[in-house]
Design a protein around this motif. Structure first.
Motif, PDB file in Angstrom:
ATOM      1  N   SER A 128       0.856  -1.201   0.000  1.00 16.47           N
ATOM      2  CA  SER A 128       0.000   0.000   0.000  1.00 16.47           C
ATOM      3  C   SER A 128       0.885   1.242   0.000  1.00 16.47           C
TER       4      SER A 128
ATOM      5  N   SER B 177      10.798   3.851  -0.440  1.00 15.33           N
ATOM      6  CA  SER B 177      10.443   5.250  -0.737  1.00 15.33           C
ATOM      7  C   SER B 177      11.375   5.782  -1.812  1.00 15.33           C
TER       8      SER B 177
ATOM      9  N   THR C  91       1.761   4.826   1.301  1.00 15.60           N
ATOM     10  CA  THR C  91       1.480   5.583   2.539  1.00 15.60           C
ATOM     11  C   THR C  91       1.529   7.096   2.316  1.00 15.60           C
ATOM     12  N   THR C  92       2.397   7.555   1.402  1.00 14.86           N
ATOM     13  CA  THR C  92       2.427   8.976   1.024  1.00 14.86           C
ATOM     14  C   THR C  92       2.779   9.061  -0.456  1.00 14.86           C
TER      15      THR C  92
ATOM     16  N   SER D 138       6.206   7.006  -0.595  1.00 11.73           N
ATOM     17  CA  SER D 138       6.590   5.848   0.234  1.00 11.73           C
ATOM     18  C   SER D 138       5.474   4.810   0.243  1.00 11.73           C
ATOM     19  N   ALA D 139       5.872   3.554   0.541  1.00 13.40           N
ATOM     20  CA  ALA D 139       4.907   2.442   0.561  1.00 13.40           C
ATOM     21  C   ALA D 139       5.352   1.422   1.607  1.00 13.40           C
ATOM     22  N   THR D 140       4.387   0.633   2.073  1.00  9.59           N
ATOM     23  CA  THR D 140       4.691  -0.521   2.935  1.00  9.59           C
ATOM     24  C   THR D 140       4.359  -1.786   2.158  1.00  9.59           C
TER      25      THR D 140
END
Length: 466
Positions: A49, A97, A51-52, A66-68
């Motif tokens: 997902s 990121s 995140t920003t 950025s992502a997780t």
């Protein structure tokens, strides 16, 4: 020997041993050993997902995307995409990121996607939509000027309507060729100092300012000229009148000529190395000199020319002979003192005067009237009244009658006049005395001598007469 075992269970630990028999029937058996079959194939994709930035947000400038990502076995990498085009390389290290300069694309809607991949090649993606909204308007430049011009520096100043950095391009033509170091601090009032310039040179320049969004504004071409090199050349000066070794008298005109590579600002005449009047600032350079103000004899005239840069030149000296009659008075007498020595005499003494030729004598003034002369620096005034104050001054004179200024005054008061009487010795006789010439009636006390019947004959006593 090689034996293939089939039909084993995935991800399972097995024990085994090997056996071999030769032709004679002898059997060999190995010790126990183990192996584990491979795990079953990984068919589970990662979870990912963004995140920003947030979905449906507005972005500008340089931002962090950025992502997780997680996986049942392990995430191998995350690839960010912008409208399905790779945005930078795969990120193989969490946290995942990258830095995105949104100014590299036009304003509008964009899809950001993060694609996670595991070691088995399973992939998963997540996307958000963002709106790029960058400032695309460059700053407005105004008031670009060059000031504080010296032989090798210039200060370039300008303003912008928004915060922006500062830089100046400059050179001998509109090709410039040189630039100041970029000042990254963002301001609206800009000043850049250019150093290492050449004196007396025309320079072209233009100013540049970039705002936070990266929009660049550039001014039109302008010019400035550095200050000329320092003037180190002194003037040339010479005295034209009077002629060298000439004889002068009375009032004469002293004149000089002076030139300079830039300009002469003044000529100072000197007599025996002392200023002769004030500096002359207007050509022709002349001064009216009353030669009677100096002693007869040889004197040296010079002229000192000065230019605006402070360079000075001294003319060749011109010697002249002052040949005037004696017109100089002696110096003023000093140190005059007056001392009363009796009821009718006052003694005067003072320090001698000097004269360019010689002092002949001194005029004595009593209460403002000349009463005598003296050939020395002392005088005794006589015939004065007792108990009277007199004020004196003296003035020196020379052989031709030049008279000095009068000295500072000195005053003295004559003494009381004394009288004595001697009474012959005669026992029982009342003493008496006659006082003759006792002085003015204003005297309040007089000293007399009287005989006393109580003292030896001839004794004198001091009495007071009313």
């Amino acid at each position: 020997h090689t034996v293939t075992l089939n039909g084993l269970t995935a991800g399972t630990l097995y024990h085994y041993r090997v056996k071999s028999k030769d032709a004679a029937g002898n059997l060999a058996v190995s010790p126990d050993a183990v192996f584990t079959t491979a795990p079953p194939p990984d068919t589970t994709p990662p979870a990912v997902s963004i995140t920003t930035p947030a979905a449906n947000s507005s972005v500008s400038g340089t931002i962090t995307v950025s992502a997780t990502a997680a996986d049942n076995v392990g995430v191998a990498s995350v690839q960010f995409k912008l409208d399905d085009v790779n945005l930078g390389p795969e990120d193989t290290v969490a946290p995942y990121s990258l830095s995105w300069n949104t100014a590299t694309v036009g304003n509008g809607l964009y899809a950001l996607t993060a694609v996670a991949r595991d070691a088995a090649g399973n992939t998963a993606s997540a996307a958000v939509t963002v709106t790029v909204s960058n400032d695309l308007t460059p700053p407005v430049l105004s008031g670009a000027t060059a000031s504080a011009l010296s032989v090798d520096t210039a200060a370039i100043s300008w303003t912008t309507d928004e915060l922006a950095d500062s830089q100046v391009e400059y050179g001998l033509s509109t090709g410039y060729g040189s630039a100041s170091v970029l000042d990254a601090s963002r301001v609206t009032a800009h000043t850049v100092t250019l150093n290492g310039l050449t004196a007396g040179t025309l320079y072209h320049y233009r100013v540049k300012s970039k705002d936070a969004a990266g929009n660049l504004a550039v001014s039109p071409d302008a010019v400035f000229t550095t200050a000329p090199p320092p003037d180190t050349t002194p003037p040339a000066v010479s005295i034209t009148a009077p002629a060298a070794n000439s004889s002068v008298s009375g009032t004469i005109t002293v004149s000089a000529t002076a030139t300079d590579n830039v300009s002469v600002v003044g000529v100072q005449f000197k007599l025996d190395n002392a200023n002769l009047g004030a500096e002359t600032t207007i050509p022709l350079y002349t001064f009216t000199w009353n030669t009677t103000t100096v002693a007869n004899g040889t004197h040296t005239l010079t002229a000192v020319a000065r230019d605006a840069a402070g360079n000075v030149a001294i003319s060749a000296p011109v010697s002249v002979m002052a040949a005037n009659g004696d017109v100089l008075p002696p110096s003023m007498p000093t140190g005059l003192t007056a001392t009363a020595v009796s009821s009718s005499q006052i003694f005067l003494v003072w320090s001698p005067s000097t004269d360019n030729v010689g002092v002949v004598g001194y005029k004595i003034f009593r209460d403002g009237m000349q009463v005598a002369t003296s050939s020395t620096s002392a005088y005794q005034d006589t015939g004065l009244s007792p108990v009277t104050t007199y004020k004196y001054t003296v003035a020196a004179f020379d052989a031709v009658g030049n008279t000095s200024a009068p000295s500072a005054p000195a005053s003295a008061t004559t003494l009381f006049k004394s009288a004595q009487g001697v009474v012959p010795a005669s026992a029982g006789v009342t003493p008496s005395v006659t006082i003759a010439g006792a002085g003015p009636s204003t005297a309040s006390r007089r000293s007399v001598s009287a005989a006393s019947p109580f003292l030896p004959a001839g004794t004198r006593r001091c009495v007071t007469a009313a």
